[in-house]
Design a protein around this motif. Structure first.
Motif: not given
Length: 930
Positions: A157, A160, A169, A172, A174, A195
């Protein structure tokens, strides 16, 4: 190659210096002579006890190269301060002249240390083997933990959070790249994430490299990348090539062996070498090496070389489908017979296939390298990819293969250009050798070397003279219309210099200027090729890349690497002087940053965190940054006059310390991390700038105090209860909470201001599907809100500041096509005036400002013109009287100027990236016009 860059929403505050790793080289040469040797004998490391480069050695080192290299470093631990137990061999390359380079990667507790590689160069064999030079980056004193203290979901988190736009976000992807230790001082344990997100504004896909401190859960480093690069130490370094380049018999034998190796690989996969024909992008029929499948059909797989060359046609599929690995349902471009269809040409597949072979041959026959990885590994190209259904006018190396866009109405398929293919494939060579980090000066050298070899491959294949004006152009054949000069993405003879042309960009602009500044270094390399024999130059630059450069090197390190390679190749004094003149002509020499013409005074150099912003008041500044002796971010303070030495304000307790406020006498700040009992939390601390006891005022496990403001013995800050969304403003007096100011339910506050018993904030609340913003004034004496300034015509007021006995704020219209303005009002809600009109040339929607009782300083955000980023387009500071007037340039520094903080009168401190790093600097008054 990058013909198009997205417009960033925020500008970072550092380049390579974001890691405290810009190690300025200061050669310590032998005694002075009338004609000094340009090759450095010793370059000391900075921030480490290990030297960065030592040449001119001749010490016996028998045994296998890796064992001999390790034993040599161990035997001279007093000289190099290297623990052999922290070294992992990642490659040994034997050059055509018999010299051997052993490349080690530093590990700490088994984890890779970002960018830390050390090289040992040996000459001779057996009992006659000896060490002739060593160098690289090895970081002494690492004590960082190797086990994360923050749970993995929280680290994700936090990563992000590096995407500022919530729309980005939300969608996205990851990718967890694992743990890494960031060097500098004791080091920092970080979780590396990549990301990938769609640009909400319709630009290129966003790719962002993010490193989150795994002990306290805050972002330690983040920068944009056009495509993900291995960040140091990925892959091997080279094969043990025994044949000497230039020996015809050896070359023929090697070529024959390579063909047999490729054929063997094809046979194992059931594919046989064959030849066929295919149309190129211009409709011409050309001969191609292909593979025949067991069913009698054919595909674009060339098995005549040691590296099997395969070319895929994405047929318009999205580039994300080909990220990392080739999709299982995809195969090389296919044909029922040996004569391939027209689509093979229009997609760019034929040209990509032929160009890949030409690039392989250049590296193999001219430089003795077996493929991009140096070990004959497969070479893969993917053409005709799209993004969001649109053709991509670009090409890039994605860490394992070449990816080419199909061009469009303006551009040919990007695989058409041999120099572009050579450029992208050279990125593959770089990632498997020096692995130059794709940020700041190291990233600019990454691009420069790719440019150099891309053009060198093309002019060699064409038999083109180095004096041909088109020889220095990159990508000049890509455009469907226009001249080659108009089409070229870059030109290596643009004569740019660090002193006059370096673009001082932050990390969010072209990853710190990796393309913007590449031709400064690339131009020097091209000048070397123009003035030396081209073959000698190619071997020189290749040896510097594969034998001397390491991931975090800067321009001066690159210069030293080329000189060291020249000594290894036995260049004579006249040739070395030619190299020296080329670098000097482009301003690449130690200390160039001091010659760029700054009109500001430095207060703190090499700001090393992208979360930093200074505070200033009454002749003092407070700023967080890394130090050489601390593993975490510390808080520093000093005089805004520049007198004295900055001192550390925060304790050395293993936590992050920052987000500070000051009134010039004391400071308040937040410490994040586990306390002495190992309990994670966020703590509000305060202490005098002159040193003394530090007091804890507030602590929470999940609420970080925000918008700290200090005035005498009083302190205000805000918190938000995330369970209820309730925002509360806290007032502390003499270290004890004196009042809580709860906002109405559903209302929140941001941008606190505090002065002389008045608190101000921007209040926000929902209105239908939108939000309203209103600057609000609260009197401590009255115990209530005494004024509020609601916006008009959909406008909203944010970023309030108290100055000159009035409230100032930024007024931003709801209509995104309109600019923001700066307004002022009396503290009773009356007398609204305009300090900076939206019609002013300085006004912009994304402006920010800081104010003293005398002046307002406006940060005009960067805005990339259609021709690309320039220094002039980067953020700049302007100043005008607090009552309004004509804005003047605060500073004529040409690079990025961000995060200004007003002191007294017209004095302002800010973060400036002009000198190829980010420094905290100050000016006392406006420079006027520039």
């Amino acid at each position: 190659m990058n013909h198009r860059s997205r417009t960033p929403r925020a500008l970072g505050v550092g380049i390579t210096a974001a890691l405290s790793l810009v190690l300025a080289a200061s050669p310590a040469l032998a005694g002075p002579t009338a004609d000094p040797d340009p090759v450095p004998g010793l370059v000391a490391g900075e921030g480490t006890a290990t030297p960065q480069l030592v040449t001119g050695l001749a010490e016996a080192a028998p045994g296998s190269p890796a064992d001999a290299a390790r034993a040599y470093l161990a035997a001279h631990s007093d000289r190099y301060r290297i623990d052999p137990g922290q070294l992992t061999e990642i490659g040994t390359e034997r050059a055509a002249d018999g010299r051997t380079t052993v490349r080690f990667e530093q590990r700490h507790g088994g984890l890779q240390v970002f960018g830390a590689q050390y090289l040992v160069h040996l000459v001779g064999e057996g009992a006659e083997q000896r060490v002739e030079s060593v160098g690289g980056k090895y970081f002494t004193g690492l004590t960082a933990p190797t086990t994360p203290a923050v749970p993995a979901p929280i680290l994700r988190e936090r990563a992000l959070d590096a995407l500022k736009d919530p729309r980005a976000r939300a969608g996205a992807a990851v990718e967890d790249r694992g743990l890494v230790v960031l060097p500098g001082g004791a080091g920092r344990l970080a979780q590396h994430f990549t990301l990938t997100a769609a640009d909400p504004d319709g630009g290129d896909r966003l790719v962002r490299e993010v490193y989150v401190d795994a002990t306290v859960g805050v972002v330690a480093l983040a920068h944009d990348a056009r495509a993900p690069y291995p960040m140091g130490g990925a892959g091997g370094v080279g094969a043990k090539a025994g044949a000497k380049a230039g020996a015809k018999a050896g070359a023929k034998a090697a070529a024959g062996s390579a063909a047999r190796d490729g054929a063997a690989a094809g046979a194992a996969a059931g594919v046989e070498p064959a030849t066929g024909t295919a149309p190129d992008a211009f409709g011409r029929s050309v001969k191609v090496n292909v593979g025949r499948l067991p069913d009698g059909s054919y595909q674009l797989t060339d098995l005549t070389r040691s590296a099997a060359i395969s070319t895929y046609d994405a047929a318009g599929r999205d580039s994300e489908d080909f990220k990392g690995t080739i999709p299982a349902d995809s195969a090389p471009a296919h044909s029922a017979g040996p004569d391939f269809p027209a689509s093979t040409g229009t997609s760019g597949a034929t040209n990509a296939h032929l160009n890949a072979g030409t690039v392989y041959d250049f590296y193999r026959n001219r430089l003795g390298r077996e493929g991009l990885d140096g070990k004959g590994g497969p070479i893969t190209s993917v053409v005709n990819v799209t993004f969001g259904g649109q053709q991509i006018p670009n090409a890039y190396w994605d860490g394992s293969k070449m990816v080419y866009g199909g061009g469009g109405p303006t551009y040919q398929p990007f695989a058409v250009a041999l120099d572009v293919a050579g450029h992208e494939m050279t990125h593959g060579v770089i990632s498997n050798s020096a692995a130059l980090a794709y940020v700041g000066q190291s990233g600019a050298m990454n691009e420069a070397i790719a440019d150099y070899f891309g053009n060198a491959i093309e002019v060699t294949a064409r038999g083109q003279s180095m004096n041909d004006p088109k020889a220095a152009l990159l990508g000049e054949d890509l455009c469907r219309t226009g001249t080659p000069e108009e089409c070229a993405g870059r030109r290596l003879d643009d004569r740019r210099s660090t002193v006059t042309d370096y673009v001082g960009a932050g990390l969010d602009v072209d990853s710190g200027g990796v393309h913007l500044n590449s031709t400064i270094f690339g131009g020097a390399l091209w000048d070397i090729r123009r003035t030396l024999d081209p073959l000698t130059a190619d071997r020189l630059i290749y040896r510097a890349l594969t034998g001397y450069l390491t991931p975090l090197d800067d321009f001066v390190d690159g210069r030293n690497a080329v000189f060291a390679a020249g000594r290894a190749l036995n260049l004579n004094r006249a040739q070395l002087r030619t190299v020296e003149k080329a670098f000097d002509a482009h301003g690449i020499r130690a200390g160039w940053q001091s010659r760029v013409g700054l009109d500001s005074r430095p207060l703190l150099r090499d700001i090393s965190t992208t979360m930093a912003s200074p505070a200033a008041a009454n002749g003092h500044w407070v700023m967080m940054s890394n130090t050489e002796t601390l593993s975490k971010t510390a808080l520093f303070t000093g005089s805004t006059s520049g007198s004295g030495t900055p001192t550390r304000l925060s304790p050395e307790d293993g936590r992050y310390h920052g987000w500070a406020a000051t009134d010039g006498t004391s400071a308040a700040w937040v410490a994040v991390g586990p306390d002495a009992q190992g309990v994670f939390g966020m703590e509000l601390l305060t202490g005098p700038l002159s040193g003394g006891s530090i007091r804890s005022l507030y602590r929470s496990a999940n609420q970080q105090p925000g918008d700290l403001r200090v005035s005498g013995n009083e302190l205000v800050f805000r918190t938000t209860d995330f369970a209820t969304d309730q925002t509360t403003i806290h007032l502390y007096r003499n270290g004890t909470q004196a009042a809580e100011i709860p906002l109405p339910q559903g209302h929140s506050a941001a941008g606190l201001a505090f002065k002389d018993g008045i608190i101000a904030w921007s209040e926000q609340w929902a209105v239908g599907d939108d939000y309203a913003f209103a600057p609000t004034v609260y009197s401590i004496a009255a115990g209530k809100v005494v004024a509020q300034y609601p916006g008009t015509d959909g406008a909203g007021g944010t970023d309030p500041q108290l100055a000159g006995g009035r409230l100032l704020w930024k007024e931003t219209p709801a209509d995104r096509s309109k600019k923001s303005s700066i307004r002022s009002g009396a503290l009773d809600g009356s007398g609204v005036t305009e300090v900076l009109s939206a019609d002013s040339p300085v006004a912009a929607r994304g402006l920010s400002f800081t104010a003293s009782d005398q002046a307002v300083t406006v940060e005009q955000p960067g805005s990339k013109p259609g021709s690309g980023w320039t220094n002039a387009a980067l953020p700049k500071l302007w100043q005008l009287p607090v009552t309004g007037g004509t804005p003047q340039r605060l500073s004529c520094n040409r690079g990025s100027q961000v995060f200004a903080a007003a002191d007294q009168g017209t004095r302002v401190v800010w973060l400036d990236a002009t000198a190829g790093r980010t420094d905290l600097v100050v000016r006392d008054r406006p420079a006027g016009s520039c």
